[in-house]
Design a protein around this motif. Sequence first.
Motif, short mmCIF file in Angstrom:
data_model
loop_
_atom_site.label_atom_id
_atom_site.label_comp_id
_atom_site.label_asym_id
_atom_site.label_seq_id
_atom_site.Cartn_x
_atom_site.Cartn_y
_atom_site.Cartn_z
N MET A 169 4.96 -4.07 -34.43
CA MET A 169 5.86 -2.99 -34.87
C MET A 169 6.74 -3.46 -36.02
O MET A 169 6.84 -2.79 -37.04
N PHE A 170 7.39 -4.61 -35.83
CA PHE A 170 8.28 -5.10 -36.89
C PHE A 170 7.46 -5.64 -38.06
O PHE A 170 7.98 -5.80 -39.16
N GLY A 171 6.18 -5.93 -37.82
CA GLY A 171 5.31 -6.38 -38.89
C GLY A 171 4.79 -5.24 -39.76
O GLY A 171 4.03 -5.45 -40.69
N GLY A 172 5.16 -4.00 -39.42
CA GLY A 172 4.83 -2.88 -40.29
C GLY A 172 3.67 -2.01 -39.82
O GLY A 172 3.18 -1.17 -40.57
N ALA A 173 3.26 -2.17 -38.54
CA ALA A 173 2.13 -1.39 -38.04
C ALA A 173 2.40 0.12 -38.13
O ALA A 173 1.48 0.91 -38.28
N PHE A 174 3.67 0.51 -38.05
CA PHE A 174 4.01 1.94 -38.14
C PHE A 174 4.84 2.23 -39.39
O PHE A 174 5.56 3.22 -39.44
N GLY A 175 4.74 1.35 -40.37
CA GLY A 175 5.50 1.54 -41.61
C GLY A 175 6.99 1.59 -41.33
O GLY A 175 7.48 0.91 -40.43
N ALA A 176 7.67 2.47 -42.08
CA ALA A 176 9.12 2.57 -41.96
C ALA A 176 9.54 3.03 -40.57
O ALA A 176 10.65 2.73 -40.12
N ALA A 177 8.64 3.76 -39.86
CA ALA A 177 8.98 4.25 -38.53
C ALA A 177 9.29 3.11 -37.57
O ALA A 177 10.00 3.29 -36.58
N GLY A 178 8.74 1.91 -37.86
CA GLY A 178 8.94 0.78 -36.97
C GLY A 178 10.01 -0.20 -37.43
O GLY A 178 10.12 -1.31 -36.92
N ALA A 179 10.83 0.22 -38.39
CA ALA A 179 11.92 -0.65 -38.86
C ALA A 179 12.94 -0.85 -37.76
O ALA A 179 13.66 -1.85 -37.72
N GLU A 180 13.01 0.13 -36.85
CA GLU A 180 13.86 0.01 -35.67
C GLU A 180 12.98 0.27 -34.46
O GLU A 180 12.06 1.10 -34.54
N VAL A 181 13.24 -0.41 -33.35
CA VAL A 181 12.45 -0.21 -32.14
C VAL A 181 13.40 0.03 -30.97
O VAL A 181 14.42 -0.67 -30.83
N VAL A 182 13.09 1.03 -30.16
CA VAL A 182 13.87 1.29 -28.95
C VAL A 182 13.11 0.69 -27.77
O VAL A 182 11.90 0.90 -27.63
N ILE A 183 13.79 -0.09 -26.96
CA ILE A 183 13.20 -0.63 -25.73
C ILE A 183 13.82 0.13 -24.56
O ILE A 183 15.04 0.33 -24.53
N GLU A 184 12.96 0.60 -23.65
CA GLU A 184 13.44 1.47 -22.58
C GLU A 184 13.03 0.97 -21.21
O GLU A 184 12.00 0.33 -21.05
N GLU A 185 13.79 1.39 -20.25
CA GLU A 185 13.45 1.21 -18.85
C GLU A 185 12.22 2.09 -18.53
O GLU A 185 12.10 3.18 -19.08
N PHE A 186 11.31 1.62 -17.70
CA PHE A 186 10.12 2.38 -17.32
C PHE A 186 10.49 3.36 -16.21
O PHE A 186 11.12 2.99 -15.23
N MET A 187 10.10 4.61 -16.39
CA MET A 187 10.39 5.63 -15.37
C MET A 187 9.10 5.98 -14.63
O MET A 187 8.05 6.15 -15.24
N GLU A 188 9.22 6.14 -13.31
CA GLU A 188 8.07 6.53 -12.48
C GLU A 188 8.16 8.02 -12.18
O GLU A 188 9.25 8.53 -11.90
N GLY A 189 7.04 8.69 -12.18
CA GLY A 189 7.02 10.09 -11.78
C GLY A 189 5.92 10.86 -12.45
O GLY A 189 5.08 10.28 -13.14
N GLU A 190 5.94 12.18 -12.25
CA GLU A 190 4.95 13.04 -12.91
C GLU A 190 5.60 13.64 -14.14
O GLU A 190 6.77 14.01 -14.14
N GLU A 191 4.81 13.74 -15.23
CA GLU A 191 5.35 14.26 -16.47
C GLU A 191 5.13 15.76 -16.56
O GLU A 191 4.12 16.29 -16.10
N VAL A 192 6.07 16.42 -17.21
CA VAL A 192 5.92 17.86 -17.45
C VAL A 192 6.62 18.18 -18.78
O VAL A 192 7.56 17.49 -19.17
#
Length: 423
Positions: A169-192
């Motif tokens: 990501m920081f190496g540019g795989a997503f271009g400018a979109a990856g200049a910042e990365v959000v790291i999140e807690e994993f949530m369990e459940g069903e998506e809707v």
Amino acid sequence: MYVLLLGSGGREHALAWQLRQAPSVTRLFAAPGNPGIAEEAELVALDVTDHAAVIAFCRAEGIGLVVIGPEAPLVDGLSDSLRAAGVPVFGPSQAAAQLEGSKGFTKDLCARAGIPTAGYVRTASLAEARAALARFAAPYVLKADGLAAGKGVVIAASLAEAEAALAEMFGGAFGAAGAEVVIEEFMEGEEVSFFALTDGERVVPFGSAQDHKRVGEGDVGPNTGGMGAYSPAPVLTPELEARVMAEIIAPTVRTLREDGTPYSGVLFAGLMLTPEGPKLIEYNARFGDPECQVLMMRLESDLAQIMLACAQGELAGVAPALRDETALTVVMAAKGYPGAPEKGGAIDLGSAGAQGAKIFHAGTARKDGALVANGGRVLAVTATGASVTEAQAKAYAAVDAIDFPTGFCRRDIGWREVARERG
Ligand code: AMP
Ligand code: GLY
């Protein structure tokens, strides 16, 4: 009213189909459109990144409402340019569209407004991100901050995998979109998925849906834009929907208004139904594709009037009506999708439309008059029924009437609900 619809996918074909039927619409233009949209609207060649050209067209034709389908023109500020020129537009401003354009923006807004979502850290360098991993446990959820065509999220099973993904990501795989990365807690459940319409102040619910993001049956394999969907999603009960409106949607709209950047248009919330209640995964600033196709199948109201009310701050008293029946859509994609899809494959729709299904075009083109594949997701074959099981059977009957040798689809769209209906 004359309406201009912008976009070229299955979502926009579904919008065009409804706008065409809306009593308030006397003429419908679309740019750039596709062969399906061409059956509902007059196609015009307009470059949506050329705001002056879009405004000039609206003035010349007396356009009373512009409907922006995809996210890119929103994040690019097209709605601001149109509003400044006095053209009513369905779609949020550039500032409000950051809800989709920046994951970090949305997480910060949730934190300020007390909206339930996964815990997170925003990081701006590889070193910072690697250090932040220590505050989480596997599986690690890593998100490129900006728009990455639906590919910017990595769920890493191990620390080593997470570190490798961060380096990419920081190496540019997503271009400018990856200049910042959000790291999140994993949530369990069903998506809707849940949709709400707002004029910046008032909010009305606009239905639920569940989509299938993975390319393979049983929800395996790489992520896609969506291989199928159905609406409503019974897993979002009326009680849960009321909580989503009160705890997630309302505070989001209120906070953006208080910030001086009111949101108008459709708010598309991706939700996780966790044991503690519904939590926000992410927002989109537009309708989902293919979720839009199933919502439009159920809509009874004049779509253009509802959209104009959102655009003009006049949503008070507007209550969009969706039929109670279930709509289900099966995406037919070109072989190779979501990698490199095979282009130019012949498509014969046969008698599919005669089975009571609606065939929305996504990536199609006309070549010497004949219909051919021209994209990853090619068709969205959509049907309705009294249950998911019934809608599914009708949609697959239509799929089976289509001859598209270089195409494929999943055969299990709606499986969770079909299993629950069996009991
Ligand atoms: P997004 O592109 O943000 O919709 O994320 C893509 C998919 O990743 C979502 O549909 C979820 O299945 C999954 N996902 C995103 N964030 C989380 C999270 N915090 N916990 C668990 N799964 C997530
Ligand atoms: N189907 C998911 C999306 O439109 O983002």
